[in-house]
Structures are given as C-alpha cells and as structure tokens.
Design a protein around this motif. Structure first.
Motif, short mmCIF file in Angstrom:
data_model
loop_
_atom_site.label_atom_id
_atom_site.label_comp_id
_atom_site.label_asym_id
_atom_site.label_seq_id
_atom_site.Cartn_x
_atom_site.Cartn_y
_atom_site.Cartn_z
N ALA A 126 103.01 18.74 36.32
CA ALA A 126 101.76 18.98 37.04
C ALA A 126 100.63 18.08 36.56
CB ALA A 126 101.35 20.45 36.89
N ALA A 127 100.97 17.03 35.81
CA ALA A 127 99.95 16.11 35.29
C ALA A 127 99.13 15.53 36.44
CB ALA A 127 100.60 14.99 34.49
N LEU A 128 97.81 15.53 36.29
CA LEU A 128 96.92 15.09 37.34
C LEU A 128 96.75 13.57 37.33
CD1 LEU A 128 94.17 17.85 37.02
CD2 LEU A 128 96.03 17.74 38.68
N GLN A 129 96.83 12.96 38.48
CA GLN A 129 96.66 11.52 38.58
C GLN A 129 95.19 11.15 38.77
OE1 GLN A 129 99.07 10.75 42.06
NE2 GLN A 129 97.35 11.00 43.45
N SER A 130 94.88 9.89 38.50
CA SER A 130 93.55 9.34 38.74
C SER A 130 93.73 8.10 39.60
CB SER A 130 92.84 8.99 37.43
OG SER A 130 92.61 10.15 36.66
N LYS A 131 92.76 7.86 40.49
CA LYS A 131 92.90 6.76 41.45
C LYS A 131 91.75 5.78 41.32
CE LYS A 131 94.57 7.68 45.46
NZ LYS A 131 94.75 8.18 46.84
N PHE A 132 92.12 4.48 41.24
CA PHE A 132 91.14 3.39 41.23
C PHE A 132 91.08 2.85 42.66
CE2 PHE A 132 89.91 -1.05 40.76
CZ PHE A 132 88.83 -0.96 39.88
N ALA A 133 89.91 2.94 43.29
CA ALA A 133 89.77 2.58 44.69
C ALA A 133 88.80 1.41 44.87
CB ALA A 133 89.28 3.78 45.49
N VAL A 134 89.11 0.55 45.85
CA VAL A 134 88.30 -0.64 46.13
C VAL A 134 87.87 -0.61 47.60
CG1 VAL A 134 88.25 -3.16 46.15
CG2 VAL A 134 89.60 -1.95 44.42
N SER A 135 86.56 -0.77 47.83
CA SER A 135 86.03 -0.80 49.20
C SER A 135 84.98 -1.89 49.32
CB SER A 135 85.39 0.56 49.55
OG SER A 135 86.29 1.63 49.39
N LEU A 136 84.77 -2.34 50.54
CA LEU A 136 83.68 -3.27 50.86
C LEU A 136 82.81 -2.65 51.95
CD1 LEU A 136 85.54 -6.72 50.98
CD2 LEU A 136 84.03 -5.89 49.17
N PHE A 148 90.16 -0.57 56.84
CA PHE A 148 90.06 0.41 55.76
C PHE A 148 90.80 1.70 56.09
CE2 PHE A 148 86.34 0.73 58.50
CZ PHE A 148 86.33 2.07 58.83
N ASN A 149 91.07 2.47 55.04
CA ASN A 149 91.66 3.79 55.19
C ASN A 149 90.61 4.72 55.82
OD1 ASN A 149 92.53 6.49 54.73
ND2 ASN A 149 93.74 5.84 52.97
N PRO A 150 90.89 5.29 56.98
CA PRO A 150 89.88 6.11 57.66
C PRO A 150 89.49 7.38 56.89
CG PRO A 150 92.00 6.31 58.76
CD PRO A 150 92.13 5.20 57.76
N GLN A 151 90.33 7.78 55.95
CA GLN A 151 90.03 9.00 55.19
C GLN A 151 88.97 8.77 54.12
OE1 GLN A 151 93.82 10.40 53.72
NE2 GLN A 151 94.35 11.34 55.66
N ASP A 152 88.98 7.58 53.49
CA ASP A 152 88.03 7.37 52.40
C ASP A 152 87.37 5.99 52.41
OD1 ASP A 152 90.15 5.76 51.67
OD2 ASP A 152 90.81 7.02 50.01
N GLY A 153 87.65 5.17 53.40
CA GLY A 153 87.00 3.87 53.51
C GLY A 153 87.52 2.80 52.56
N THR A 154 88.64 3.04 51.89
CA THR A 154 89.14 2.08 50.91
C THR A 154 90.04 1.02 51.55
OG1 THR A 154 91.07 3.47 50.39
CG2 THR A 154 89.09 3.82 49.09
N LEU A 155 89.98 -0.19 50.97
CA LEU A 155 90.87 -1.27 51.38
C LEU A 155 92.16 -1.24 50.58
CD1 LEU A 155 88.27 -4.17 51.59
CD2 LEU A 155 89.26 -2.89 53.49
N MET A 156 92.06 -0.75 49.35
CA MET A 156 93.23 -0.62 48.49
C MET A 156 92.95 0.39 47.40
SD MET A 156 93.27 -3.91 45.93
CE MET A 156 94.60 -3.13 45.04
N SER A 157 94.01 0.92 46.81
CA SER A 157 93.86 1.85 45.69
C SER A 157 95.03 1.69 44.74
CB SER A 157 93.77 3.30 46.17
OG SER A 157 94.96 3.68 46.84
N ILE A 158 94.77 1.98 43.47
CA ILE A 158 95.81 1.94 42.43
C ILE A 158 95.78 3.29 41.73
CG2 ILE A 158 96.63 0.79 40.35
CD1 ILE A 158 94.95 -1.66 41.24
N THR A 159 96.92 3.94 41.68
CA THR A 159 97.00 5.29 41.11
C THR A 159 97.63 5.26 39.73
OG1 THR A 159 97.20 6.28 43.32
CG2 THR A 159 97.94 7.60 41.44
N TRP A 160 96.96 5.93 38.80
CA TRP A 160 97.47 6.12 37.43
C TRP A 160 98.07 7.52 37.34
CZ3 TRP A 160 98.31 3.89 32.68
CH2 TRP A 160 98.45 4.75 31.60
N GLN A 161 99.36 7.59 37.03
CA GLN A 161 100.04 8.87 36.88
C GLN A 161 100.44 9.05 35.43
OE1 GLN A 161 100.81 11.41 39.30
NE2 GLN A 161 101.12 12.45 37.35
#
Length: 210
Positions: A126-136, A148-161
C-alpha cells in the motif's frame, strides 16, 4: 587462409554481454533527463513543475532538478509548498500535498533539465506513490498548452513508487511532440561501460599482436 579464433570470439561475446548489462543499468538509473521543445509555441508563457504525493502522509521522497537550460531569469520564480532553491537548481519534497514551481519562460526553443529521484524504502503493498508533473501555460498563466492531459493539464509525468529498495520510476507522456524523457546513466554505469570498452581494446591489441 584466415582461421577464426573461437576463444577470442567467445571473449568478444562475453564483453558484448557486459556492455549490454551496463546499458541496462543506465536505463534503470534514478536520474532522468527531461526536454521540452517549445518551437511550435509562440511568444512567452509559463513552465509548471509539481511533485505531489497521492496522499499525505507518504513515505518521504524527493525530486531534485539540475542542469537547467532555457529557464531564463529565475528571480521571479514562484515556489509553493515543499520546494527549495539551491545553487544548481531546485529540490522538491513530498511532505505537503501541493508542491509547485511556476516560472515564466520564452517559447520558441528547448527547455531541459535533469531530475533525480530519491526516497525512503517502503515494502508495503500500500506504499503511496508521488508524481512529478510537467505542464506549459500561456501568457495568462492559466491556459494549458499542447496536447495535455485533460484531467490535470500535464504534458508528461514521472511517478516514483516506493519499494523495499531504491524505488521504481515510470513515465507517462501525453504530448510526444513537445515532451521527452531519457535515462541519465549513473556514475557506476559509466564505470561499467568504460571497463567494457577497455576489455574490448585489450582483446583487439592481443589479436593484432598474435
């Protein structure tokens, strides 16, 4: 007539395998290079970087950005939450639910940086992830640009698990025309690659002197 040296051939195959292992180690590095091509965008706008946990509190993780290019004048950068500026760039933590860097930039060229992830191990399923998101965003600071992703406006994201070891990374790119990410080899991977190339050189010298 040339006679193949099967011993040398096997040695070359073994060294090729070692080089492949080195490259595989580079691919799993915790440092990634992010590049944004803004050539299709006009005038100026804003770069938005975030590093947020899926829930607070989460196992501690950080995202350090360095080797900044195309960021312009950082005197007006806006930082919110667990984000600190240092000589080489910025360090994001995930101790609060919203951690943000908002910077005005000039479009028309490339913006790039390295981002290094680290964190405390957490073997729990159940370890919680963190997300690095990039938007313009456009000049108004509110209009998301690109595909962009219509849910959060991001062009890309990198997830740390978090895991029992160093943690795992995964990336999601919504706009490949603008955003790209590649692995940056760790020093140990470069050392392995150098050792493999040295072995190839030694084998070649032995073959020429035989």
């Amino acid at each position: 007539m040339f006679k193949p040296n099967f011993s040398l051939t096997l040695r070359h195959a073994a060294m090729a395998l070692a080089l492949g292992v080195a490259c595989a180690g580079a691919a799993s590095a915790q440092t990634l290079h992010v590049e944004l091509n803004t050539a299709s965008l006009a005038s100026t706008g804003f770069l938005d970087l975030q590093f947020n946990p899926s829930q607070v509190p989460a196992s501690f993780a950080s995202a350090t950005i360095s080797h900044l290019s195309g960021f312009g004048d950082l005197s007006g950068v806006a930082l919110i939450g667990d984000v600190q500026q240092h000589a080489a760039g910025f360090v994001f933590g995930n101790t609060t639910d919203y951690n943000d860097l908002f910077q005005g930039i000039a479009f028309g060229g490339k913006v790039s940086f390295d981002v290094t992830f680290a964190g405390l191990p957490d073997a729990s399923p159940a370890a919680l992830q963190s997300k690095f998101a990039v938007s313009l965003y456009g000049a108004d600071g509110a209009t998301a640009l690109g595909n962009f992703n219509p849910q959060d406006g991001t062009l890309m994201s990198i997830t740390w698990q978090p895991t029992a070891g160093a943690g795992m990374l995964s990336s999601d790119i919504t706009d490949h025309a603008i955003a790209g990410v590649s692995a940056v080899p760790e020093p140990s991977a470069w050392a392995m690659l150098g050792a493999g190339l040295a072995l190839v050189g030694v084998a070649r010298r032995r073959k020429l002197s035989a």
